[in-house]
Scaffold this motif. Sequence first.
Motif, PDB file in Angstrom:
ATOM      1  N   PHE A 162      55.806   6.156  22.678  1.00 52.27           N
ATOM      2  CA  PHE A 162      54.370   6.171  22.397  1.00 52.27           C
ATOM      3  C   PHE A 162      53.997   7.356  21.512  1.00 52.27           C
ATOM      4  O   PHE A 162      53.299   7.203  20.501  1.00 52.27           O
ATOM      5  CB  PHE A 162      53.608   6.225  23.724  1.00 52.27           C
ATOM      6  N   LEU A 163      54.455   8.546  21.884  1.00 54.93           N
ATOM      7  CA  LEU A 163      54.123   9.753  21.109  1.00 54.93           C
ATOM      8  C   LEU A 163      54.772   9.729  19.727  1.00 54.93           C
ATOM      9  O   LEU A 163      54.168  10.166  18.742  1.00 54.93           O
ATOM     10  CB  LEU A 163      54.558  10.999  21.884  1.00 54.93           C
ATOM     11  N   LYS A 188      55.538   7.058  17.889  1.00 53.12           N
ATOM     12  CA  LYS A 188      54.831   6.109  17.028  1.00 53.12           C
ATOM     13  C   LYS A 188      53.533   6.706  16.505  1.00 53.12           C
ATOM     14  O   LYS A 188      53.198   6.548  15.321  1.00 53.12           O
ATOM     15  CB  LYS A 188      54.543   4.815  17.798  1.00 53.12           C
ATOM     16  N   ILE A 189      52.799   7.397  17.380  1.00 53.31           N
ATOM     17  CA  ILE A 189      51.553   8.024  16.943  1.00 53.31           C
ATOM     18  C   ILE A 189      51.826   9.109  15.913  1.00 53.31           C
ATOM     19  O   ILE A 189      51.131   9.223  14.896  1.00 53.31           O
ATOM     20  CB  ILE A 189      50.787   8.605  18.152  1.00 53.31           C
ATOM     21  N   GLY A 206      50.335   7.154  13.189  1.00 51.96           N
ATOM     22  CA  GLY A 206      48.952   7.253  13.621  1.00 51.96           C
ATOM     23  C   GLY A 206      48.684   6.337  14.805  1.00 51.96           C
ATOM     24  O   GLY A 206      49.483   5.458  15.125  1.00 51.96           O
ATOM     25  N   TYR A 207      47.533   6.536  15.442  1.00 53.25           N
ATOM     26  CA  TYR A 207      47.232   5.768  16.651  1.00 53.25           C
ATOM     27  C   TYR A 207      46.953   4.310  16.324  1.00 53.25           C
ATOM     28  O   TYR A 207      46.269   3.976  15.343  1.00 53.25           O
ATOM     29  CB  TYR A 207      46.034   6.363  17.377  1.00 53.25           C
ATOM     30  N   ASN A 208      47.473   3.436  17.163  1.00 54.87           N
ATOM     31  CA  ASN A 208      47.222   2.006  17.067  1.00 54.87           C
ATOM     32  C   ASN A 208      47.121   1.470  18.486  1.00 54.87           C
ATOM     33  O   ASN A 208      47.955   1.793  19.338  1.00 54.87           O
ATOM     34  CB  ASN A 208      48.365   1.312  16.303  1.00 54.87           C
ATOM     35  N   VAL A 209      46.119   0.651  18.759  1.00 56.44           N
ATOM     36  CA  VAL A 209      45.907   0.153  20.110  1.00 56.44           C
ATOM     37  C   VAL A 209      47.103  -0.661  20.605  1.00 56.44           C
ATOM     38  O   VAL A 209      47.348  -0.757  21.812  1.00 56.44           O
ATOM     39  CB  VAL A 209      44.612  -0.694  20.191  1.00 56.44           C
ATOM     40  N   TYR A 240      50.170   0.151  20.386  1.00 54.95           N
ATOM     41  CA  TYR A 240      51.103   1.064  21.044  1.00 54.95           C
ATOM     42  C   TYR A 240      50.731   1.229  22.517  1.00 54.95           C
ATOM     43  O   TYR A 240      51.612   1.330  23.382  1.00 54.95           O
ATOM     44  CB  TYR A 240      51.096   2.432  20.362  1.00 54.95           C
ATOM     45  N   LEU A 241      49.428   1.253  22.789  1.00 50.14           N
ATOM     46  CA  LEU A 241      48.971   1.374  24.165  1.00 50.14           C
ATOM     47  C   LEU A 241      49.313   0.114  24.963  1.00 50.14           C
ATOM     48  O   LEU A 241      49.717   0.188  26.123  1.00 50.14           O
ATOM     49  CB  LEU A 241      47.460   1.631  24.188  1.00 50.14           C
ATOM     50  N   SER A 252      52.965   0.168  25.802  1.00 53.11           N
ATOM     51  CA  SER A 252      53.222   1.092  26.904  1.00 53.11           C
ATOM     52  C   SER A 252      52.816   0.473  28.236  1.00 53.11           C
ATOM     53  O   SER A 252      53.507   0.640  29.250  1.00 53.11           O
ATOM     54  CB  SER A 252      52.460   2.403  26.689  1.00 53.11           C
TER      55      SER A 252
END
Length: 226
Positions: free
Chosen positions: A102-103, A105-106, A110-113, A115-116, A119
């Motif tokens: 997760f970390l 990929k961010i 950058g953040y992408n929903v 990825y959440l 997880s």
Amino acid sequence: MNIFFLIGFCVLAYTSLIIGCKFWKSSILYTLAIGSIVNANIFHSQAYPIYIFGLKFGMNSVVYTLFLVCVIIMYIDFGKKDAYKLVICSVSAVIFATIVEFLTKIASFGYNVQYLKDSFLYFSSCISSIVASILIIKLYNMFKNKKFNFYLNITLSLIISSIIDSIIYYGLSLVTNISLMSKDFWLSLLALYIGKLISIAFAIFSLYFLKKFCNTDSNNSTIENK
């Protein structure tokens, strides 16, 4: 044909289990259990499809069964405390891998929903795996008390705990993009259980050797209640 890749993995994995149990039983169980549960969450049919006879298989179908096999062998030969310790270590490895992925990929994209969501699927797998691990131990004891044949006991325990694992996992995953109404889902589920049955067949064959040559169940599982 691609089915030989699944069979080839089973040959390699269960041969490693047999040889490892002969010389380093608890160590090989930890190695294979952790490796199996972590990779089962990565190499599934959605991310890495293996097409066999028109069905979409994933390596997770045979890998995850190996994790449950390691849990039940640990329980039979070393007792409940060690079996639960194995489960905790294995699930913790998945959680750690999830956080790292997760970390990473961010940091990279950058953040992408999504990825959440990915997880969350990993954490769903952890919950279902804990329940399946507890269940397989209880089923093993129940069938043993009913004087079931050892191999029939293991087979039924693996099948039932795998089904419960799937029910919990897909139940928790409804908040993601997984649709239980799609034809692709049911065909993938069919492929998943064909793969599991292949792995269970290898597991039973391996347990025959472990029981005969590596002292698995040699004391009629009297250690199991510790």
